[in-house]
Design a protein around this motif. Structure first.
Motif, PDB file in Angstrom:
ATOM      1  N   ASP A   1       0.866  -1.176   0.000  1.00 13.31           N
ATOM      2  CA  ASP A   1       0.000   0.000   0.000  1.00 13.31           C
ATOM      3  C   ASP A   1       0.907   1.232   0.000  1.00 13.31           C
ATOM      4  O   ASP A   1       1.811   1.346   0.839  1.00 13.31           O
ATOM      5  N   PRO A   2       0.697   2.154  -0.944  1.00 15.93           N
ATOM      6  CA  PRO A   2       1.545   3.350  -1.005  1.00 15.93           C
ATOM      7  C   PRO A   2       1.573   4.153   0.293  1.00 15.93           C
ATOM      8  O   PRO A   2       2.514   4.908   0.533  1.00 15.93           O
ATOM      9  N   ALA A   3       0.589   3.974   1.155  1.00 11.72           N
ATOM     10  CA  ALA A   3       0.536   4.711   2.417  1.00 11.72           C
ATOM     11  C   ALA A   3       1.742   4.412   3.308  1.00 11.72           C
ATOM     12  O   ALA A   3       2.100   5.232   4.153  1.00 11.72           O
ATOM     13  N   TYR A   4       2.386   3.270   3.114  1.00  9.74           N
ATOM     14  CA  TYR A   4       3.526   2.888   3.959  1.00  9.74           C
ATOM     15  C   TYR A   4       4.871   3.339   3.400  1.00  9.74           C
ATOM     16  O   TYR A   4       5.905   3.170   4.050  1.00  9.74           O
ATOM     17  N   MET A   5       4.865   3.943   2.226  1.00 10.95           N
ATOM     18  CA  MET A   5       6.118   4.358   1.592  1.00 10.95           C
ATOM     19  C   MET A   5       6.866   5.402   2.427  1.00 10.95           C
ATOM     20  O   MET A   5       8.078   5.365   2.529  1.00 10.95           O
ATOM     21  N   ARG A   6       6.161   6.332   3.026  1.00 13.90           N
ATOM     22  CA  ARG A   6       6.817   7.363   3.843  1.00 13.90           C
ATOM     23  C   ARG A   6       7.557   6.724   5.014  1.00 13.90           C
ATOM     24  O   ARG A   6       8.678   7.108   5.334  1.00 13.90           O
ATOM     25  N   THR A   7       6.939   5.741   5.635  1.00 12.45           N
ATOM     26  CA  THR A   7       7.579   5.055   6.764  1.00 12.45           C
ATOM     27  C   THR A   7       8.856   4.360   6.320  1.00 12.45           C
ATOM     28  O   THR A   7       9.889   4.446   6.995  1.00 12.45           O
ATOM     29  N   VAL A   8       8.813   3.677   5.189  1.00  8.81           N
ATOM     30  CA  VAL A   8      10.006   2.990   4.677  1.00  8.81           C
ATOM     31  C   VAL A   8      11.116   4.000   4.400  1.00  8.81           C
ATOM     32  O   VAL A   8      12.276   3.784   4.768  1.00  8.81           O
ATOM     33  N   ALA A  13      16.573   5.888  -3.829  1.00  8.60           N
ATOM     34  CA  ALA A  13      16.679   4.592  -4.505  1.00  8.60           C
ATOM     35  C   ALA A  13      15.775   3.552  -3.850  1.00  8.60           C
ATOM     36  O   ALA A  13      15.092   2.784  -4.537  1.00  8.60           O
ATOM     37  N   THR A  14      15.752   3.540  -2.533  1.00  6.37           N
ATOM     38  CA  THR A  14      14.892   2.586  -1.827  1.00  6.37           C
ATOM     39  C   THR A  14      13.422   2.883  -2.104  1.00  6.37           C
ATOM     40  O   THR A  14      12.625   1.971  -2.332  1.00  6.37           O
ATOM     41  N   ALA A  15      13.067   4.157  -2.107  1.00  3.66           N
ATOM     42  CA  ALA A  15      11.686   4.537  -2.408  1.00  3.66           C
ATOM     43  C   ALA A  15      11.295   4.086  -3.812  1.00  3.66           C
ATOM     44  O   ALA A  15      10.182   3.583  -4.024  1.00  3.66           O
ATOM     45  N   GLU A  16      12.188   4.238  -4.765  1.00  7.43           N
ATOM     46  CA  GLU A  16      11.894   3.821  -6.141  1.00  7.43           C
ATOM     47  C   GLU A  16      11.721   2.303  -6.233  1.00  7.43           C
ATOM     48  O   GLU A  16      10.786   1.806  -6.862  1.00  7.43           O
ATOM     49  N   ALA A  17      12.616   1.563  -5.592  1.00 14.59           N
ATOM     50  CA  ALA A  17      12.510   0.101  -5.608  1.00 14.59           C
ATOM     51  C   ALA A  17      11.227  -0.359  -4.915  1.00 14.59           C
ATOM     52  O   ALA A  17      10.546  -1.283  -5.380  1.00 14.59           O
ATOM     53  N   CYS A  18      10.873   0.289  -3.807  1.00 20.42           N
ATOM     54  CA  CYS A  18       9.650  -0.076  -3.080  1.00 20.42           C
ATOM     55  C   CYS A  18       8.398   0.316  -3.865  1.00 20.42           C
ATOM     56  O   CYS A  18       7.410  -0.437  -3.882  1.00 20.42           O
ATOM     57  N   ALA A  19       8.411   1.470  -4.508  1.00 20.35           N
ATOM     58  CA  ALA A  19       7.257   1.892  -5.305  1.00 20.35           C
ATOM     59  C   ALA A  19       7.021   0.911  -6.448  1.00 20.35           C
ATOM     60  O   ALA A  19       5.874   0.562  -6.754  1.00 20.35           O
ATOM     61  N   ARG A  20       8.103   0.429  -7.052  1.00 20.73           N
ATOM     62  CA  ARG A  20       7.987  -0.576  -8.106  1.00 20.73           C
ATOM     63  C   ARG A  20       7.374  -1.858  -7.546  1.00 20.73           C
ATOM     64  O   ARG A  20       6.503  -2.467  -8.160  1.00 20.73           O
ATOM     65  N   ALA A  21       7.831  -2.273  -6.368  1.00 19.44           N
ATOM     66  CA  ALA A  21       7.301  -3.490  -5.746  1.00 19.44           C
ATOM     67  C   ALA A  21       5.815  -3.332  -5.420  1.00 19.44           C
ATOM     68  O   ALA A  21       5.018  -4.242  -5.666  1.00 19.44           O
ATOM     69  N   VAL A  22       5.432  -2.173  -4.884  1.00 20.12           N
ATOM     70  CA  VAL A  22       4.021  -1.916  -4.577  1.00 20.12           C
ATOM     71  C   VAL A  22       3.187  -1.986  -5.858  1.00 20.12           C
ATOM     72  O   VAL A  22       2.125  -2.618  -5.889  1.00 20.12           O
TER      73      VAL A  22
END
Length: 153
Positions: free
Chosen positions: A11-18, A42-51
């Motif tokens: 869920d994109p809502a958790y991206m800020r926490t990551v 970089a981590t945000a981009e990799a996580c956004a792709r995974a989401v």
């Protein structure tokens, strides 16, 4: 050496926490402000792709993020999406094989542009590896940066 392992719902809502956690762990590892920002992006981009992959395939399994601060600060983002036809083979050169640095000339840039996330990651991370496992393992994005600690730390 610290090892941190997070899992979060796709869920994109958790991206800020990551982003906050990875930046805090990178600062704790002794990385400078520029490196911390690069790692966060970089981590945000990799996580956004995974989401996006999880949501596209209606996968509710948590996304995994692992960090370690040994000689290098490493971040590993693992999704659980199905293999990507064509793209996966271009990057992995066969299921389960880790690609060498994407800056190598053996992967033409026009093939890399098939997935914009990888293009952005390639621009942010010098040590970037991507692995594809079985259908249940999804894609693993591995990134690392040098840690320059003062002697005695």
């Amino acid at each position: 050496m610290a090892h941190i392992h997070l899992t979060f719902s796709p869920d994109p809502a958790y991206m800020r926490t990551v982003r906050l956690v990875v930046a805090a762990v990178a600062r704790r590892a002794g990385l400078g402000a520029d490196a911390v920002e690069e790692i966060r992006l970089a981590t945000a981009e990799a996580c956004a792709r995974a989401v996006a992959r999880h949501r596209a395939h209606r996968i509710s399994t948590p996304i995994e993020v692992s960090m370690s601060d040994g000689d290098r600060f490493t971040v590993r983002v693992t999704d659980h999406g199905p293999p990507e036809p064509g793209i996966g083979l271009r990057y992995s050169k066969g299921a389960g094989v880790v690609v060498n640095d994407l800056n190598d000339d053996d992967i033409p840039d026009d093939e890399v542009t098939a997935d914009m996330s990888f293009v952005l990651l390639k621009g942010l991370v010098a040590d970037l590896k991507i692995a594809h496992g079985s259908a249940s393992a999804g894609t693993e994005v591995f990134m690392s940066w040098p840690v320059n600690r003062p002697v005695g730390r």
